[in-house]
Design an enzyme around this catalytic site. Structure first.
Site, short mmCIF file in Angstrom:
data_model
loop_
_atom_site.label_atom_id
_atom_site.label_comp_id
_atom_site.label_asym_id
_atom_site.label_seq_id
_atom_site.Cartn_x
_atom_site.Cartn_y
_atom_site.Cartn_z
CD GLU A 74 -1.22 -2.27 1.84
OE1 GLU A 74 -2.06 -3.49 1.87
OE2 GLU A 74 -0.13 -2.41 2.22
CG ASN A 76 5.71 -0.63 -2.36
OD1 ASN A 76 6.47 0.23 -1.91
ND2 ASN A 76 5.80 -1.89 -2.59
CE1 TYR A 142 6.65 -10.33 3.86
CE2 TYR A 142 5.88 -12.67 3.67
CZ TYR A 142 5.83 -11.45 3.24
OH TYR A 142 5.17 -11.16 1.83
CB SER A 233 -2.23 -12.68 -11.05
OG SER A 233 -2.53 -13.64 -9.95
N GLY A 263 1.99 -10.26 -16.25
CA GLY A 263 3.30 -10.16 -16.25
C GLY A 263 3.83 -9.62 -17.77
N GLY A 266 1.11 -8.85 -20.61
CA GLY A 266 0.16 -7.84 -20.34
C GLY A 266 -0.92 -7.82 -19.41
CB ALA A 291 6.02 -5.55 -11.64
N GLY A 292 3.57 -5.03 -9.45
CA GLY A 292 2.28 -5.08 -9.36
C GLY A 292 1.72 -3.83 -8.85
CG ASP A 293 2.73 -3.23 -5.01
OD1 ASP A 293 1.56 -3.60 -4.73
OD2 ASP A 293 3.70 -3.37 -4.41
#
Length: 349
Positions: A74, A76, A142, A233, A263, A266, A291-293
Site C-alpha cells: 500500500e 508503494n 518476514y 492475476s 506479467g 500484459g 511491479a504489481g504495485d
C-alpha cells in the site's frame, strides 16, 4: 516469487472467519501519538503495513553488504501516486523506533500524507528481507508477527475516513491477512467508504505465507458488492469466486472493472462493455518486486485523471515497466514527466 522458510507468521488469529463490519466506537484506542497533520484532503486513502526492507545481492546467510529501504504494497502504491502528482494518504502504525522513523521519513519525503499514521510505544516496526541465492531468484523473509503494522484497528481507519472523504479508497488482500484486528478494519472501511459513495479498489495480492486460499476467500468475497475495481492475476481469481467463469461472476457481483495482470503477456480490463487488452512494454527486467504495485498506482492515477480504459492500462503498464527496470520496490517509479514520452510500443532503455 518463491516462498522462503519463515516462522514469523500471524498464527494467533483464525483467518477462515470472515469479519463483520465493526463499530469504530468499540475499537481499542491507539498507542502513542499521531504524526503531524495539516495536509490537503487526499485523492486516495490507503492503509496497511509498511516495513523496513533489507536487501542483499547474495544469500542472506553469507552476510556481506546490505541496503536498507522501505517496503509495503500500500505504501508503494501511495508513493507511485504521489510521484504522478496526486495526494495519497497512507494510514498505518509503526513502532516508535528508528525503523519506524525511517518509514515515516521516506514516505514524507516522497510526498505521501502520513498525518494519521499512529506511533506505537508497545510494538515494533516490521522488517522484510530480500536476498538472491541465484541470479533469477529472489527470496523473501518476514519479521512482522506482533508488529505495530499488524495491529491496525477499526478506530485507525474510521478516523481517517471521517477526517476527509477521499476520491478513492485502495485496499489489498495483504492487510486483512495480518491479524483479526486488521481484518475487521478492512471490512469496516470498505463497507463504510462504499456507503458514502467512495469508489473502492482491491488488489488481491495473495500471500500464501500469511493465510490459506480458503481464508482469503472467506474474507475477500463478502467485500465484492462494495468494490468498484479489482486487480488480480489469473491464478488469484478463484479466491474471489468459485464460479467456473470468474470474470462474469465478479461483474455480476457488482464489481465495475476486473483488471487481470499477466506479467509479460500484459493486462486486461473486463467491464460490462467488453474486454480491452494492453501488451506489456518491452523492457529488460532487473527486479520484478513491486511491479504489481506500480501497475496499480498507474491505473489509479489514470482513473483519477478520468482517462478511458485503454489510457489507464497504458499508464499502468508503463509504470510497471519503469519499476522492473531497476532494483527496489518503489525507487524507480516514474514521475508524470517521466511518463510523457512513453506510449504503448515504446521501448524503455
Amino acid at each position: 516469487m518463491p516462498d522462503a522458510e519463515n516462522s514469523d507468521l500471524p498464527t494467533s488469529d483464525d483467518p477462515t472467519s470472515a469479519p463483520a463490519a465493526a463499530d469504530p466506537a468499540a475499537a481499542e484506542p491507539g498507542a502513542a501519538g499521531l504524526a503531524a497533520s495539516g495536509a490537503p484532503a487526499p485523492d486516495v486513502l490507503t492503509f496497511g503495513e509498511a516495513m523496513v526492507s533489507i536487501r542483499t545481492r547474495q544469500a542472506l546467510r553469507l552476510g556481506g553488504e546490505a541496503s536498507l529501504s522501505v517496503a509495503g504494497s500500500e505504501s508503494n502504491v501511495a508513493i507511485g501516486l504521489a510521484r504522478l502528482g496526486h495526494h495519497p494518504r497512507w494510514v498505518g502504525a509503526v513502532g516508535n523506533d528508528q525503523p519506524g522513523q525511517l518509514v515515516l521519513r521516506t514516505l514524507r519525503a516522497e510526498g505521501v500524507d502520513i498525518s494519521l499514521t499512529r506511533l506505537s510505544d508497545t510494538s515494533f516496526t516490521g522488517f522484510i528481507a530480500f536476498d538472491q541465492p541465484a541470479h533469477d531468484v529472489t527470496r523473501v523473509s518476514y519479521h512482522r508477527r506482533g508488529s505495530a503494522g499488524s495491529e491496525l484497528t477499526v478506530a485507525d481507519v474510521a478516523k481517517a475516513l471521517a477526517a476527509a472523504r477521499p476520491r478513492l479508497l485502495h485496499v489489498t488482500g495483504i492487510t486483512p491477512a495480518l491479524s483479526e484486528r486488521a481484518r475487521k478494519a478492512t471490512a469496516y472501511v470498505v463497507q463504510a467508504a462504499a456507503a458514502e459513495g467512495v469508489p473502492v479498489s482491491l488488489d488481491v495480492n495473495y500471500r500464501s505465507r500469511l493465510w490459506s486460499r480458503a481464508g482469503a476467500a472467506s474474507c475477500l468475497r463478502p467485500l465484492l458488492p462494495h468494490l468498484t475495481t479489482v486487480f488480480a492475476s489469473d491464478d488469484e481469481l478463484d479466491i474471489l469466486t468459485a464460479a467456473p467463469d470468474p470474470v462474469p461472476a465478479l461483474l455480476a457481483a457488482g464489481v465495475t472493472e476486473v483488471v487481470v495482470t499477466a506479467g509479460g503477456a500484459g493486462a486486461w480490463t473486463h467491464t460490462s462493455a467488453g474486454t480491452i487488452h494492453q501488451p506489456a512494454l518491452p523492457v529488460t527486467v532487473v527486479d520484478s518486486i513491486g511491479a504489481g504495485d506500480a501497475f496499480v498506482a498507474g491505473y489509479l492515477s489514470a482513473t483519477l485523471d478520468a482517462l478511458d480504459i485503454p489510457a489507464r492500462l497504458a499508464r499502468a503498464t508503463a509504470c510497471g515497466a519503469f519499476c522492473v527496470s531497476a532494483h527496489g520496490d518503489w525507487e524507480s517509479l516514474p514521475t508524470r514527466q517521466d511518463l510523457t514520452p512513453h506510449t504503448p510500443g515504446t521501448t524503455l532503455r
